[in-house]
Design a protein around this motif. Structure first.
Motif, PDB file in Angstrom:
ATOM      1  N   TRP A  70      37.470  43.459  42.844  1.00 51.65           N
ATOM      2  CA  TRP A  70      38.095  42.460  43.718  1.00 51.65           C
ATOM      3  C   TRP A  70      39.494  42.095  43.224  1.00 51.65           C
ATOM      4  O   TRP A  70      40.441  42.023  44.008  1.00 51.65           O
ATOM      5  CB  TRP A  70      37.225  41.198  43.792  1.00 51.65           C
ATOM      6  CG  TRP A  70      37.728  40.221  44.807  1.00 51.65           C
ATOM      7  CD1 TRP A  70      37.374  40.145  46.122  1.00 51.65           C
ATOM      8  CD2 TRP A  70      38.710  39.197  44.595  1.00 51.65           C
ATOM      9  NE1 TRP A  70      38.067  39.140  46.748  1.00 51.65           N
ATOM     10  CE2 TRP A  70      38.897  38.542  45.832  1.00 51.65           C
ATOM     11  CE3 TRP A  70      39.436  38.774  43.494  1.00 51.65           C
ATOM     12  CZ2 TRP A  70      39.789  37.487  45.988  1.00 51.65           C
ATOM     13  CZ3 TRP A  70      40.338  37.721  43.644  1.00 51.65           C
ATOM     14  CH2 TRP A  70      40.503  37.086  44.870  1.00 51.65           C
ATOM     15  N   ILE A  71      39.628  41.882  41.924  1.00 50.63           N
ATOM     16  CA  ILE A  71      40.940  41.536  41.365  1.00 50.63           C
ATOM     17  C   ILE A  71      41.929  42.671  41.587  1.00 50.63           C
ATOM     18  O   ILE A  71      43.067  42.448  42.013  1.00 50.63           O
ATOM     19  CB  ILE A  71      40.806  41.206  39.864  1.00 50.63           C
ATOM     20  CG1 ILE A  71      40.003  39.913  39.679  1.00 50.63           C
ATOM     21  CG2 ILE A  71      42.177  41.081  39.201  1.00 50.63           C
ATOM     22  CD1 ILE A  71      39.673  39.599  38.240  1.00 50.63           C
ATOM     23  N   HIS A  72      41.491  43.902  41.330  1.00 45.72           N
ATOM     24  CA  HIS A  72      42.372  45.051  41.504  1.00 45.72           C
ATOM     25  C   HIS A  72      42.808  45.192  42.960  1.00 45.72           C
ATOM     26  O   HIS A  72      43.964  45.565  43.245  1.00 45.72           O
ATOM     27  CB  HIS A  72      41.657  46.324  41.046  1.00 45.72           C
ATOM     28  CG  HIS A  72      42.497  47.552  41.135  1.00 45.72           C
ATOM     29  ND1 HIS A  72      42.410  48.436  42.196  1.00 45.72           N
ATOM     30  CD2 HIS A  72      43.460  48.045  40.318  1.00 45.72           C
ATOM     31  CE1 HIS A  72      43.265  49.419  42.025  1.00 45.72           C
ATOM     32  NE2 HIS A  72      43.914  49.215  40.897  1.00 45.72           N
ATOM     33  N   GLY A  73      41.919  44.872  43.885  1.00 45.60           N
ATOM     34  CA  GLY A  73      42.227  45.031  45.299  1.00 45.60           C
ATOM     35  C   GLY A  73      42.975  43.882  45.926  1.00 45.60           C
ATOM     36  O   GLY A  73      43.546  44.038  47.016  1.00 45.60           O
ATOM     37  N   ASN A  74      42.982  42.721  45.278  1.00 43.81           N
ATOM     38  CA  ASN A  74      43.560  41.531  45.890  1.00 43.81           C
ATOM     39  C   ASN A  74      44.761  40.957  45.154  1.00 43.81           C
ATOM     40  O   ASN A  74      45.387  40.009  45.649  1.00 43.81           O
ATOM     41  CB  ASN A  74      42.492  40.445  46.023  1.00 43.81           C
ATOM     42  CG  ASN A  74      41.486  40.757  47.095  1.00 43.81           C
ATOM     43  OD1 ASN A  74      41.679  40.461  48.267  1.00 43.81           O
ATOM     44  ND2 ASN A  74      40.380  41.384  46.693  1.00 43.81           N
ATOM     45  N   LEU A  75      45.091  41.512  43.983  1.00 45.72           N
ATOM     46  CA  LEU A  75      46.283  41.093  43.253  1.00 45.72           C
ATOM     47  C   LEU A  75      47.315  42.206  43.258  1.00 45.72           C
ATOM     48  O   LEU A  75      46.963  43.386  43.282  1.00 45.72           O
ATOM     49  CB  LEU A  75      45.944  40.732  41.798  1.00 45.72           C
ATOM     50  CG  LEU A  75      45.636  39.263  41.477  1.00 45.72           C
ATOM     51  CD1 LEU A  75      44.419  38.785  42.256  1.00 45.72           C
ATOM     52  CD2 LEU A  75      45.410  39.089  39.979  1.00 45.72           C
ATOM     53  N   ASP A  76      48.568  41.827  43.234  1.00 46.99           N
ATOM     54  CA  ASP A  76      49.665  42.792  43.090  1.00 46.99           C
ATOM     55  C   ASP A  76      50.161  42.737  41.652  1.00 46.99           C
ATOM     56  O   ASP A  76      50.463  41.651  41.135  1.00 46.99           O
ATOM     57  CB  ASP A  76      50.811  42.468  44.035  1.00 46.99           C
ATOM     58  CG  ASP A  76      50.457  42.701  45.490  1.00 46.99           C
ATOM     59  OD1 ASP A  76      49.675  43.634  45.759  1.00 46.99           O
ATOM     60  OD2 ASP A  76      50.948  41.953  46.353  1.00 46.99           O
ATOM     61  N   TYR A  77      50.257  43.910  41.028  1.00 49.71           N
ATOM     62  CA  TYR A  77      50.790  43.981  39.667  1.00 49.71           C
ATOM     63  C   TYR A  77      52.309  44.014  39.748  1.00 49.71           C
ATOM     64  O   TYR A  77      52.890  44.921  40.344  1.00 49.71           O
ATOM     65  CB  TYR A  77      50.275  45.230  38.948  1.00 49.71           C
ATOM     66  CG  TYR A  77      50.553  45.209  37.452  1.00 49.71           C
ATOM     67  CD1 TYR A  77      49.565  44.789  36.573  1.00 49.71           C
ATOM     68  CD2 TYR A  77      51.791  45.590  36.949  1.00 49.71           C
ATOM     69  CE1 TYR A  77      49.807  44.760  35.211  1.00 49.71           C
ATOM     70  CE2 TYR A  77      52.039  45.556  35.591  1.00 49.71           C
ATOM     71  CZ  TYR A  77      51.043  45.130  34.722  1.00 49.71           C
ATOM     72  OH  TYR A  77      51.297  45.088  33.376  1.00 49.71           O
ATOM     73  N   ALA A 127      40.802  45.218  34.581  1.00 50.40           N
ATOM     74  CA  ALA A 127      40.934  45.018  36.024  1.00 50.40           C
ATOM     75  C   ALA A 127      42.207  45.625  36.588  1.00 50.40           C
ATOM     76  O   ALA A 127      42.310  45.821  37.798  1.00 50.40           O
ATOM     77  CB  ALA A 127      40.877  43.523  36.347  1.00 50.40           C
ATOM     78  N   THR A 128      43.187  45.957  35.747  1.00 46.21           N
ATOM     79  CA  THR A 128      44.409  46.581  36.259  1.00 46.21           C
ATOM     80  C   THR A 128      44.197  48.031  36.646  1.00 46.21           C
ATOM     81  O   THR A 128      44.949  48.589  37.437  1.00 46.21           O
ATOM     82  CB  THR A 128      45.551  46.525  35.232  1.00 46.21           C
ATOM     83  OG1 THR A 128      45.281  47.436  34.153  1.00 46.21           O
ATOM     84  CG2 THR A 128      45.761  45.130  34.694  1.00 46.21           C
ATOM     85  N   ARG A 129      43.200  48.684  36.028  1.00 43.81           N
ATOM     86  CA  ARG A 129      42.920  50.108  36.245  1.00 43.81           C
ATOM     87  C   ARG A 129      44.151  50.965  35.929  1.00 43.81           C
ATOM     88  O   ARG A 129      44.388  51.989  36.580  1.00 43.81           O
ATOM     89  CB  ARG A 129      42.453  50.350  37.678  1.00 43.81           C
ATOM     90  CG  ARG A 129      41.252  49.511  38.075  1.00 43.81           C
ATOM     91  CD  ARG A 129      39.970  50.076  37.495  1.00 43.81           C
ATOM     92  NE  ARG A 129      38.854  49.147  37.586  1.00 43.81           N
ATOM     93  CZ  ARG A 129      38.157  48.887  38.703  1.00 43.81           C
ATOM     94  NH1 ARG A 129      38.497  49.466  39.832  1.00 43.81           N
ATOM     95  NH2 ARG A 129      37.137  48.059  38.674  1.00 43.81           N
ATOM     96  N   MET A 130      44.917  50.578  34.929  1.00 40.84           N
ATOM     97  CA  MET A 130      46.144  51.292  34.588  1.00 40.84           C
ATOM     98  C   MET A 130      45.967  52.276  33.437  1.00 40.84           C
ATOM     99  O   MET A 130      46.875  53.068  33.164  1.00 40.84           O
ATOM    100  CB  MET A 130      47.251  50.287  34.243  1.00 40.84           C
ATOM    101  CG  MET A 130      47.696  49.440  35.423  1.00 40.84           C
ATOM    102  SD  MET A 130      48.898  48.161  34.976  1.00 40.84           S
ATOM    103  CE  MET A 130      50.305  49.180  34.510  1.00 40.84           C
TER     104      MET A 130
END
Length: 280
Positions: free
Chosen positions: A140-147, A219-222
């Protein structure tokens, strides 16, 4: 086992007598062996190496007079993460949690879990408990936040990030930690070096305590979690900042890297497929 070369170069313009507390050294754990390590300072200033906090974060403490201070840290790390199948990793009931884990359920400076209980229950209360629920939080965080680099500052908390929907790695970790704690899942902040992270930098990720073990999440999936090299551990980033400065100093240059010497041992795929643990 993967062998990883990590390091950082930091330069500060110091304009008055200033004290530094650097938290840049790779941690020594049962899963993280340091075979080579060097720290160089220019000017050649005397420093103290010690361990701080309940997690014994290794820090370098020094005081300098006005100058251009350069720090160079290098280490060779033999990383031995434990890899588990995600199925069957359940949550640990409150009454079964060890005493030393309980503080990681409490709200902290940047993770106001007490203010997010209603939101966490509404969004994730019906998710499958355990590894799947923490993964759902990260999704959810990855999909709803902009890095976005530079979008937040030293005072930005998990609640701020939830409202603004933008942040950097530490903000993603803080929000995930706060939501996990709101669901009675112990969680803590980890600072470290990350293989395949672009652009290279110090990275903030987190651990959740499930089935009597700490598991890594990002949660960044980076970057792939099996390539994380731990530096510091704490309730949030306040306990694991790479530099604490008392005085007048400006960071003028920073380079950070983590490179595996055997390229085929760690995949560059950031999507988490397995449960990874590097501490008991």
């Amino acid at each position: 086992m993967a062998t990883i070369q990590v390091g950082c170069d930091l330069t500060y313009s110091v304009t008055s007598s200033t004290s530094f507390l650097f938290n840049v050294a790779a941690a020594r754990t049962a899963h993280q062996n340091i075979s080579e390590e060097t720290l160089r300072l220019n000017p050649d200033i005397r420093y103290e190496s010690s361990c701080l906090g309940t997690e014994d974060n290794q820090v370098y403490r020094l005081t300098v007079e006005p100058c251009d201070l350069q720090l160079q840290y290098r280490a060779t790390v033999d990383l031995r993460p434990e890899i588990y199948d995600t199925s069957g990793i359940v949550e640990t009931g409150y009454s079964q949690l060890p005493n030393e884990i309980l503080p990681y359920l409490n709200p902290s400076r940047y993770c106001e879990s007490d203010r997010l209980t209603h939101f966490a229950l509404r969004m994730f209360g019906n998710a499958e408990p355990g590894f799947s629920r923490v993964t759902a939080i990260c999704d959810w965080i990855h999909g709803n936040l902009d890095y976005q680099a530079g979008s937040t500052g030293a005072s930005t908390s998990a609640c701020d990030v939830l409202i603004q929907r933008v942040g950097v790695c530490r903000d993603y970790a803080h929000l995930a930690i706060a939501l996990s704690r709101a669901l009675c899942i112990p969680a803590r902040y980890i600072s470290g070096y990350a293989v395949a992270l672009q652009p290279p930098d110090f990275h903030g990720f987190f651990e959740a305590y499930l089935r009597s073990r700490w598991y890594l999440f990002d949660a960044t999936r980076m970057a792939p979690v099996e390539g994380f090299v731990r530096i510091g551990t704490g309730r949030d980033a306040a306990d694991a900042s790479f530099a604490t400065i008392i005085g007048a100093a400006t960071l003028t240059y920073m380079a950070v890297w983590a490179e595996q010497t055997a390229p085929n041992q760690i995949t560059n795929q950031p999507v988490q497929q397995s449960a990874v643990s590097t501490t008991n």
